[in-house]
Scaffold this active site. Structure first.
Site, PDB file in Angstrom:
ATOM      1  N   GLN A  16       0.803  -1.227   0.000  1.00  0.00           N
ATOM      2  CA  GLN A  16       0.000   0.000   0.000  1.00  0.00           C
ATOM      3  C   GLN A  16       0.838   1.279   0.000  1.00  0.00           C
ATOM      4  O   GLN A  16       0.465   2.239  -0.682  1.00  0.00           O
ATOM      5  CB  GLN A  16      -1.078  -0.020   1.068  1.00  0.00           C
ATOM      6  N   ASP A  43       9.147  -6.758  -5.615  1.00  0.00           N
ATOM      7  CA  ASP A  43       8.289  -7.394  -4.598  1.00  0.00           C
ATOM      8  C   ASP A  43       8.598  -8.891  -4.595  1.00  0.00           C
ATOM      9  O   ASP A  43       9.500  -9.344  -5.327  1.00  0.00           O
ATOM     10  CB  ASP A  43       6.800  -7.075  -4.813  1.00  0.00           C
ATOM     11  N   ARG A  99       6.157  -1.922  17.071  1.00  0.00           N
ATOM     12  CA  ARG A  99       6.934  -2.091  15.840  1.00  0.00           C
ATOM     13  C   ARG A  99       8.010  -3.168  16.001  1.00  0.00           C
ATOM     14  O   ARG A  99       8.374  -3.836  15.054  1.00  0.00           O
ATOM     15  CB  ARG A  99       7.538  -0.767  15.398  1.00  0.00           C
ATOM     16  N   VAL A 130      12.165   2.580   5.050  1.00  0.00           N
ATOM     17  CA  VAL A 130      10.836   2.943   5.544  1.00  0.00           C
ATOM     18  C   VAL A 130      10.257   1.806   6.389  1.00  0.00           C
ATOM     19  O   VAL A 130       9.592   2.038   7.399  1.00  0.00           O
ATOM     20  CB  VAL A 130       9.896   3.256   4.350  1.00  0.00           C
ATOM     21  N   ASP A 160       7.013  11.412  11.218  1.00  0.00           N
ATOM     22  CA  ASP A 160       6.786  11.884  12.592  1.00  0.00           C
ATOM     23  C   ASP A 160       6.989  13.401  12.670  1.00  0.00           C
ATOM     24  O   ASP A 160       6.242  14.109  13.353  1.00  0.00           O
ATOM     25  CB  ASP A 160       7.753  11.172  13.548  1.00  0.00           C
ATOM     26  N   HIS A 188      11.870   5.651  15.443  1.00  0.00           N
ATOM     27  CA  HIS A 188      10.525   5.749  14.842  1.00  0.00           C
ATOM     28  C   HIS A 188       9.648   4.731  15.571  1.00  0.00           C
ATOM     29  O   HIS A 188       9.335   3.653  15.054  1.00  0.00           O
ATOM     30  CB  HIS A 188      10.575   5.468  13.338  1.00  0.00           C
TER      31      HIS A 188
HETATM   32  N1  LIG Z   1       8.891   4.704   8.796  1.00  0.00           N
HETATM   33  C1  LIG Z   1       7.636   5.062   8.664  1.00  0.00           C
HETATM   34  O1  LIG Z   1       7.288   6.222   8.913  1.00  0.00           O
HETATM   35  C2  LIG Z   1       6.581   4.086   8.218  1.00  0.00           C
HETATM   36  C3  LIG Z   1       5.273   4.531   7.983  1.00  0.00           C
HETATM   37  C4  LIG Z   1       4.307   3.630   7.557  1.00  0.00           C
HETATM   38  C5  LIG Z   1       4.634   2.294   7.373  1.00  0.00           C
HETATM   39  N2  LIG Z   1       5.898   1.871   7.612  1.00  0.00           N
HETATM   40  C6  LIG Z   1       6.303   0.479   7.365  1.00  0.00           C
HETATM   41  O2  LIG Z   1       6.473   0.314   5.947  1.00  0.00           O
HETATM   42  C7  LIG Z   1       6.354  -1.060   5.616  1.00  0.00           C
HETATM   43  C8  LIG Z   1       5.400  -1.248   4.443  1.00  0.00           C
HETATM   44  O3  LIG Z   1       4.080  -0.886   4.807  1.00  0.00           O
HETATM   45  P1  LIG Z   1       2.851  -1.172   3.812  1.00  0.00           P
HETATM   46  O4  LIG Z   1       1.670  -0.667   4.515  1.00  0.00           O
HETATM   47  O5  LIG Z   1       3.177  -0.710   2.447  1.00  0.00           O
HETATM   48  O6  LIG Z   1       2.822  -2.768   3.850  1.00  0.00           O
HETATM   49  P2  LIG Z   1       2.212  -3.766   2.774  1.00  0.00           P
HETATM   50  O7  LIG Z   1       2.105  -5.104   3.413  1.00  0.00           O
HETATM   51  O8  LIG Z   1       1.002  -3.174   2.110  1.00  0.00           O
HETATM   52  O9  LIG Z   1       3.369  -3.801   1.668  1.00  0.00           O
HETATM   53  C9  LIG Z   1       4.609  -4.380   1.921  1.00  0.00           C
HETATM   54  C10 LIG Z   1       5.058  -5.039   0.641  1.00  0.00           C
HETATM   55  O10 LIG Z   1       6.352  -5.574   0.872  1.00  0.00           O
HETATM   56  C11 LIG Z   1       6.421  -6.797   0.180  1.00  0.00           C
HETATM   57  N3  LIG Z   1       7.539  -7.584   0.673  1.00  0.00           N
HETATM   58  C12 LIG Z   1       7.579  -8.463   1.708  1.00  0.00           C
HETATM   59  N4  LIG Z   1       8.804  -9.012   1.782  1.00  0.00           N
HETATM   60  C13 LIG Z   1       9.545  -8.460   0.795  1.00  0.00           C
HETATM   61  C14 LIG Z   1      10.874  -8.645   0.369  1.00  0.00           C
HETATM   62  N5  LIG Z   1      11.691  -9.528   0.975  1.00  0.00           N
HETATM   63  N6  LIG Z   1      11.305  -7.932  -0.678  1.00  0.00           N
HETATM   64  C15 LIG Z   1      10.502  -7.066  -1.333  1.00  0.00           C
HETATM   65  N7  LIG Z   1       9.208  -6.867  -0.988  1.00  0.00           N
HETATM   66  C16 LIG Z   1       8.753  -7.548   0.087  1.00  0.00           C
HETATM   67  C17 LIG Z   1       5.052  -7.428   0.397  1.00  0.00           C
HETATM   68  O11 LIG Z   1       4.791  -8.459  -0.561  1.00  0.00           O
HETATM   69  C18 LIG Z   1       4.156  -6.216   0.213  1.00  0.00           C
HETATM   70  O12 LIG Z   1       3.754  -6.040  -1.135  1.00  0.00           O
HETATM   71  C19 LIG Z   1       5.891  -1.749   6.897  1.00  0.00           C
HETATM   72  O13 LIG Z   1       7.022  -2.303   7.545  1.00  0.00           O
HETATM   73  C20 LIG Z   1       5.318  -0.600   7.713  1.00  0.00           C
HETATM   74  O14 LIG Z   1       5.313  -0.892   9.084  1.00  0.00           O
HETATM   75  C21 LIG Z   1       6.864   2.737   8.025  1.00  0.00           C
HETATM   76  O1  LIG Z   2       2.879   2.638  13.213  1.00  0.00           O
HETATM   77  C1  LIG Z   2       3.176   1.834  12.338  1.00  0.00           C
HETATM   78  O2  LIG Z   2       3.520   0.670  12.554  1.00  0.00           O
HETATM   79  C2  LIG Z   2       3.140   2.292  10.921  1.00  0.00           C
HETATM   80  C3  LIG Z   2       4.047   3.416  10.714  1.00  0.00           C
HETATM   81  O3  LIG Z   2       5.309   3.215  11.252  1.00  0.00           O
HETATM   82  C4  LIG Z   2       3.478   4.732  11.150  1.00  0.00           C
HETATM   83  O4  LIG Z   2       4.122   5.431  11.937  1.00  0.00           O
HETATM   84  O5  LIG Z   2       2.376   5.086  10.697  1.00  0.00           O
END
Ligand SMILES: NC(=O)c1ccc[n+]([C@@H]2O[C@H](COP(=O)([O-])OP(=O)(O)OC[C@H]3O[C@@H](n4cnc5c(N)ncnc54)[C@H](O)[C@@H]3O)[C@@H](O)[C@H]2O)c1
Ligand SMILES: O=C(O)C[C@H](O)C(=O)O
Length: 332
Positions: A16, A43, A99, A130, A160, A188
């Site tokens: 997503q 992916d 997390r 990310v 954040d 984070h």
């Molecule tokens: N740092 C931030 O501020 C922040 C904010 C939001 C989400 N996140 C994190 O970002 C990540 C992705 O979130 P999302 O909502 O898009 O998740 P999601 O599950 O919708 O998408 C993750 C994608 O990664 C793929 N994937 C899994 N293993 C993989 C690999 N080895 N190589 C390549 N692709 C792989 C999955 O098939 C999936 O399509 C999560 O870890 C989430 O917690 C971080």
């Molecule tokens: O909180 C989470 O696990 C998702 C992401 O890191 C966020 O801050 O929205």
């Protein structure tokens, strides 16, 4: 003369955040409106069909800046020649999880992708992690890609930072673009410290400290902090999915400012390799206030840290040291 395209890798591109992020990159939100790009999308095999669907939509959107799309489940093909790598691939947190609960699945991904990036990315590739736990995944990537300079490996805390700006603007009923220089210190995670002690607001009478305008230290020292710390969880509760459009937009902000520079007098928050500044232990990826110029970030030095803040900087550093130990135990 037209610029050469920049190759941008997005891992987890069928997910997503990926779905929100790739059109932003293709529109020039990340690297500027005159910078052509070639997108590399990675992916895993179960998501290959969905990934191909994203590629079809990118073609259908006819983005003028988009000069090519590589959509693959092969990590070597994905990493080859990339100038910017946005590492989103992994497993997101679900309601009720911290997390670090997603640690073991994710750190092993970052260990193996570190070597692919080290061997196949362009020299001087800039990496933004990310996927959570973002700081610790970035640290593992750094440690298992020793030839990538540590200054090139960062993690996302800009979301954040932007959340903190958003809360101040809502509280004061002012434009978010008039607020600047909040700081996210540390992880984070819910231990992060959103700090407004140096933040200012642009007013008709000049720049004023946020504290002076808010006039409510009780709110700033408690509810404001927990709201920012818990915002990710609040989004998960509301959407039943973790934040995506705001994460994608903040990832663009992070790379744009890193590559194109921060405005004069403004800093942003980035998770970077600690050099011991502000007595944060060296050897952690920790969020600091940074300014960027000529494609390089620099930690803002000399800010005063009061006793309240000191405790919070140390608490989030302690959590990162624990996460580091836990990550290594997951990998052994
Ligand atoms: N740092 C931030 O501020 C922040 C904010 C939001 C989400 N996140 C994190 O970002 C990540 C992705 O979130 P999302 O909502 O898009 O998740 P999601 O599950 O919708 O998408 C993750 C994608 O990664 C793929 N994937 C899994 N293993 C993989 C690999 N080895 N190589 C390549 N692709 C792989 C999955 O098939 C999936 O399509 C999560 O870890 C989430 O917690 C971080
Ligand atoms: O909180 C989470 O696990 C998702 C992401 O890191 C966020 O801050 O929205």
């Amino acid at each position: 003369m037209a610029k050469e395209p920049v190759r941008v890798l997005v891992t987890g591109a069928a997910g997503q955040i990926g779905y929100a992020l790739v059109p932003m990159i293709a529109r020039g939100v990340m690297l500027g409106p005159d910078q052509p790009v070639i997108l590399h999308m990675l992916d895993i095999p179960p998501a290959a069909e969905a990934l191909n669907g994203v590629k079809m939509e990118l073609v259908d959107a006819a983005f003028p800046l988009l000069k090519g799309v590589v959509a693959t489940t092969d990590v070597v093909e994905a990493c080859t020649g990339v100038n910017v790598a946005v590492m989103v691939g992994g497993f997101p947190r679900k309601e009720g999880m911290e997390r670090k609960d997603v640690m073991s699945k994710n750190v092993s991904i970052y260990k193996s992708q570190a070597s692919a990036l080290e061997k196949h990315a362009a020299a001087n590739c800039k990496v933004l992690v990310v996927a959570n736990p973002a700081n610790t995944n970035a640290l593992i990537l750094k440690e298992f890609a020793p030839s990538i300079p540590e200054k090139n490996i960062t993690c996302l805390t800009r979301l954040d930072h932007n959340r903190a700006l958003g809360q101040i603007s809502e509280r004061l009923s002012i434009q978010v673009s008039d607020v600047k220089n909040v700081i996210i210190w540390g992880n984070h995670s819910s231990s992060q410290y959103p700090d407004v002690n140096h933040a200012t607001v642009k007013t008709p009478a000049g720049e004023k400290p946020v504290r002076e305008l808010v006039k409510d230290d009780e709110w700033l020292n408690a509810e404001f902090i927990t709201t920012v710390q818990q915002r990710g969880a609040a989004i998960i509760k509301a959407r039943k999915l973790s934040s995506a459009l705001s994460a994608a937009s903040s990832a663009c902000d992070h790379i744009r400012d890193w590559v194109l520079g921060t405005p004069e007098g403004t800093w942003v928050s980035m998770g970077v390799y600690s050099d011991g500044s502000y007595n944060v232990p060296a050897g952690l990826i920790y969020s600091f206030p940074v300014t960027c110029q000529n494609g390089e970030w620099k930690i803002v030095q000399g800010l005063s840290i009061d006793e309240f803040s000191r405790k919070k900087l140390d608490l989030t550093a302690d959590e990162l040291s624990e996460e580091k130990a836990l990550a290594y135990s997951c990998l052994s």
